[in-house]
Write a protein that holds these residues in place. Sequence first.
Motif, PDB file in Angstrom:
ATOM      1  N   ALA A 104     -36.281  69.245  20.857  1.00 17.41           N
ATOM      2  CA  ALA A 104     -35.110  68.556  20.299  1.00 17.41           C
ATOM      3  C   ALA A 104     -35.212  67.052  20.576  1.00 17.41           C
ATOM      4  N   ARG A 105     -35.615  66.717  21.788  1.00 18.18           N
ATOM      5  CA  ARG A 105     -35.778  65.289  22.145  1.00 18.18           C
ATOM      6  C   ARG A 105     -36.776  64.611  21.206  1.00 18.18           C
ATOM      7  N   ARG A 106     -37.887  65.290  20.942  1.00 18.23           N
ATOM      8  CA  ARG A 106     -38.922  64.704  20.073  1.00 18.23           C
ATOM      9  C   ARG A 106     -38.422  64.551  18.643  1.00 18.23           C
ATOM     10  N   MET A 107     -37.648  65.521  18.171  1.00 15.85           N
ATOM     11  CA  MET A 107     -37.094  65.400  16.807  1.00 15.85           C
ATOM     12  C   MET A 107     -36.093  64.249  16.741  1.00 15.85           C
ATOM     13  N   ILE A 108     -35.269  64.112  17.785  1.00 12.74           N
ATOM     14  CA  ILE A 108     -34.279  63.021  17.797  1.00 12.74           C
ATOM     15  C   ILE A 108     -34.994  61.667  17.822  1.00 12.74           C
ATOM     16  N   GLU A 109     -36.069  61.606  18.615  1.00  8.58           N
ATOM     17  CA  GLU A 109     -36.860  60.369  18.692  1.00  8.58           C
ATOM     18  C   GLU A 109     -37.384  59.985  17.303  1.00  8.58           C
ATOM     19  N   ALA A 110     -37.952  60.969  16.596  1.00 11.92           N
ATOM     20  CA  ALA A 110     -38.486  60.701  15.252  1.00 11.92           C
ATOM     21  C   ALA A 110     -37.359  60.313  14.292  1.00 11.92           C
ATOM     22  N   LEU A 111     -36.244  61.012  14.365  1.00  8.43           N
ATOM     23  CA  LEU A 111     -35.113  60.730  13.472  1.00  8.43           C
ATOM     24  C   LEU A 111     -34.528  59.341  13.733  1.00  8.43           C
ATOM     25  N   SER A 112     -34.529  58.942  15.014  1.00  7.41           N
ATOM     26  CA  SER A 112     -33.854  57.687  15.386  1.00  7.41           C
ATOM     27  C   SER A 112     -34.549  56.450  14.814  1.00  7.41           C
ATOM     28  N   VAL A 113     -35.796  56.633  14.359  1.00 11.46           N
ATOM     29  CA  VAL A 113     -36.504  55.513  13.713  1.00 11.46           C
ATOM     30  C   VAL A 113     -35.809  55.160  12.397  1.00 11.46           C
ATOM     31  N   ASP A 114     -35.340  56.187  11.691  1.00  8.54           N
ATOM     32  CA  ASP A 114     -34.760  55.961  10.361  1.00  8.54           C
ATOM     33  C   ASP A 114     -33.245  56.157  10.295  1.00  8.54           C
ATOM     34  N   TYR A 115     -32.678  56.844  11.284  1.00 12.32           N
ATOM     35  CA  TYR A 115     -31.237  57.118  11.257  1.00 12.32           C
ATOM     36  C   TYR A 115     -30.590  56.669  12.557  1.00 12.32           C
ATOM     37  N   ASP A 116     -29.284  56.412  12.467  1.00 10.45           N
ATOM     38  CA  ASP A 116     -28.509  55.991  13.638  1.00 10.45           C
ATOM     39  C   ASP A 116     -28.108  57.245  14.418  1.00 10.45           C
ATOM     40  N   ILE A 117     -29.050  57.754  15.219  1.00  7.23           N
ATOM     41  CA  ILE A 117     -28.762  58.964  15.996  1.00  7.23           C
ATOM     42  C   ILE A 117     -29.478  58.891  17.345  1.00  7.23           C
ATOM     43  N   THR A 118     -28.765  59.291  18.400  1.00  9.23           N
ATOM     44  CA  THR A 118     -29.308  59.211  19.751  1.00  9.23           C
ATOM     45  C   THR A 118     -29.229  60.568  20.446  1.00  9.23           C
ATOM     46  N   VAL A 119     -29.902  60.653  21.582  1.00 10.32           N
ATOM     47  CA  VAL A 119     -29.847  61.863  22.410  1.00 10.32           C
ATOM     48  C   VAL A 119     -28.397  62.154  22.817  1.00 10.32           C
TER      49      VAL A 119
END
Length: 283
Positions: A104-119
């Motif tokens: 989940a952490r790795r997916m959030i990391e990848a998503l956070s490059v393009d979207y405003d989303i954090t752990v």
Amino acid sequence: MPPKIDLHTHSSASDGTDSPAEVVAAAAVAGLDIVALTDHESADGWGAAGKAAADLGLGFVPGIELSTKLRGASIHMLGYLVDPTHPALAEQMREVRDARLIRARRMIEALSVDYDITVEDVDAQIHDGATVGRPHIADALVAKGIVPDRSTAFYDILHPRSPYYVSTFAPSPLAVVVTVRAAGGVPVLAHPATQGRYRVIEDDAIKELVDAGLFGLEIHHRDNTEDGKIRLYELAAKFGLQVTGASDYHGEGKPNRLGENTTSPEVLERLIAAGSGSRPFRG
Ligand code: AMP
Ligand code: ZN
Ligand code: FE
Ligand code: FE
């Protein structure tokens, strides 16, 4: 009228949106007589769900749903009436839960490059101690207004073919059948004919699972294709497997409704006779 039995539901102990007691209350409203709680890699909801069932006069079957992998394909195994404290099962569940967290952490990391989303955004969606999954990431995306609902997230940015998708560790189906049986449980292959994500497993692989103690196939499930169901019936006949049906209710996050598919009382009786790791509550 025969009792209405739904043997596959999720609560906030994993990735459902209802608390365990709310799942059972919703089951009563839906006209069910017996319900199983089968959270991913967790038995934490059993106590509250069992108590709610006793209060409402419903039957309760304790269960879990375990992630497995066969040659890269994700396959889910339901384990009814297990002893969740059995060392091998507890260890297997802990490994998968830990891996899910890192994934989940790795997916959030990848998503956070393009979207405003954090752990922190995702953590805010996870009930204390719950098994973490993509639904919690989806809920954070919904809370942030990035997608309208969970299903949209699953069809798009959380889809296995999405660039943000990260796979996660899971043991083989054979290892899981062996562990579930060792823990006194009854293994049933969950939605084995789901389009895309799951292939219907080959005869040889099924035979291996049957020899290790596989009890049944969850044929009546909305994600099984109609062609897949025909094939699953052939497998059930060939290997003497029991046939179950269930909703896979996840509360508000998924369209699946309690009681939309059910299991016969005869099959449930055989299932209860085959399990010894924990006791059902008959209502
Ligand atoms: P994961 O285990 O992290 O790969 O996430 C997959 C899980 O998400 C499965 O157990 C699905 O049942 C669950 N899920 C919950 N809500 C949805 C939804 N709206 N669409 C698809 N899957 C969902
Ligand atoms: Zn789920
Ligand atoms: Fe599943
Ligand atoms: Fe499920």
